[in-house]
Design a protein around this motif. Structure first.
Motif, short mmCIF file in Angstrom:
data_model
loop_
_atom_site.label_atom_id
_atom_site.label_comp_id
_atom_site.label_asym_id
_atom_site.label_seq_id
_atom_site.Cartn_x
_atom_site.Cartn_y
_atom_site.Cartn_z
N VAL A 1 -9.25 0.64 -10.63
CA VAL A 1 -7.78 0.88 -10.62
C VAL A 1 -7.01 1.20 -10.07
O VAL A 1 -6.94 1.79 -9.08
CB VAL A 1 -8.87 2.07 -12.19
CG1 VAL A 1 -6.42 2.35 -12.56
CG2 VAL A 1 -8.59 1.17 -13.39
N LEU A 2 -5.70 1.19 -9.76
CA LEU A 2 -4.95 1.10 -8.96
C LEU A 2 -4.24 1.90 -9.26
O LEU A 2 -3.34 1.30 -10.61
CB LEU A 2 -4.66 -0.56 -7.84
CG LEU A 2 -5.71 -0.70 -6.89
CD1 LEU A 2 -5.53 -1.62 -6.27
CD2 LEU A 2 -6.40 0.71 -5.84
N ASP A 3 -2.76 2.31 -8.75
CA ASP A 3 -1.72 3.21 -9.66
C ASP A 3 -0.72 1.30 -9.12
O ASP A 3 -0.96 0.46 -8.96
CB ASP A 3 -0.90 3.69 -8.51
CG ASP A 3 0.03 3.52 -6.81
OD1 ASP A 3 -0.02 2.37 -6.99
OD2 ASP A 3 -0.40 4.32 -6.38
N GLY A 4 0.94 1.31 -10.24
CA GLY A 4 0.90 0.18 -10.60
C GLY A 4 1.97 -0.79 -9.11
O GLY A 4 2.53 -1.56 -8.89
N ASN A 5 2.09 0.79 -7.88
CA ASN A 5 2.87 -0.64 -6.49
C ASN A 5 1.84 -1.65 -6.52
O ASN A 5 2.26 -1.99 -5.44
CB ASN A 5 2.98 0.99 -5.79
CG ASN A 5 4.32 1.97 -6.29
OD1 ASN A 5 5.07 1.80 -6.59
ND2 ASN A 5 3.52 3.24 -6.25
N ALA A 6 0.43 -1.18 -6.51
CA ALA A 6 -0.79 -2.85 -6.37
C ALA A 6 0.21 -3.89 -6.85
O ALA A 6 0.19 -4.50 -6.26
CB ALA A 6 -1.98 -2.11 -5.83
N ALA A 7 1.07 -3.78 -7.98
CA ALA A 7 0.98 -4.85 -8.69
C ALA A 7 2.56 -4.97 -8.05
O ALA A 7 3.05 -6.46 -8.72
CB ALA A 7 0.63 -4.36 -9.99
#
Length: 106
Positions: free
Chosen positions: A20-26
């Motif tokens: 799980v990453l934060d939305g910045n990764a998407a």
């Protein structure tokens, strides 16, 4: 394994909770669809009503697509997948997306 098809599964069938990453990764996956930088967008969860910046959403990458989940209730908020048929965008888990005006526009 959960019955929710938007929850990524590890090769052994377990959940990829460590991925799980934060939305910045998407942001890159969504920038190709949205007309601008998605990290400037505020998203309201359709399940619990939490309002959060795109970058605060939980991002699951590396599956057949990219899934964003609410940080508060972990409901699916949005997902994008590129297939031979085209690019699929599902934002049915959100109730609104607020796009701020570009700098210098009135």
């Amino acid at each position: 394994m959960t019955s929710d098809p938007s929850t990524p599964a590890a090769p052994d069938g377990g959940s990829q909770s460590g991925a799980v990453l934060d939305g910045n990764a998407a942001a890159g996956d969504f920038a190709g669809i949205l007309a601008g930088d998605p990290t400037t967008v505020t998203v309201r969860c359709g399940s619990c009503g939490a309002t959060q910046a795109f970058g605060q959403l939980l991002a699951y990458l590396g599956g057949p697509g990219t899934t964003l989940r609410c940080r508060r209730c972990e409901a699916m908020v949005a997902r994008v997948a590129r297939t031979p048929q085209g690019t699929w965008l599902d934002i049915s888990g959100s109730s609104s997306w607020l796009f701020l005006p570009a700098a210098g526009s009135a």
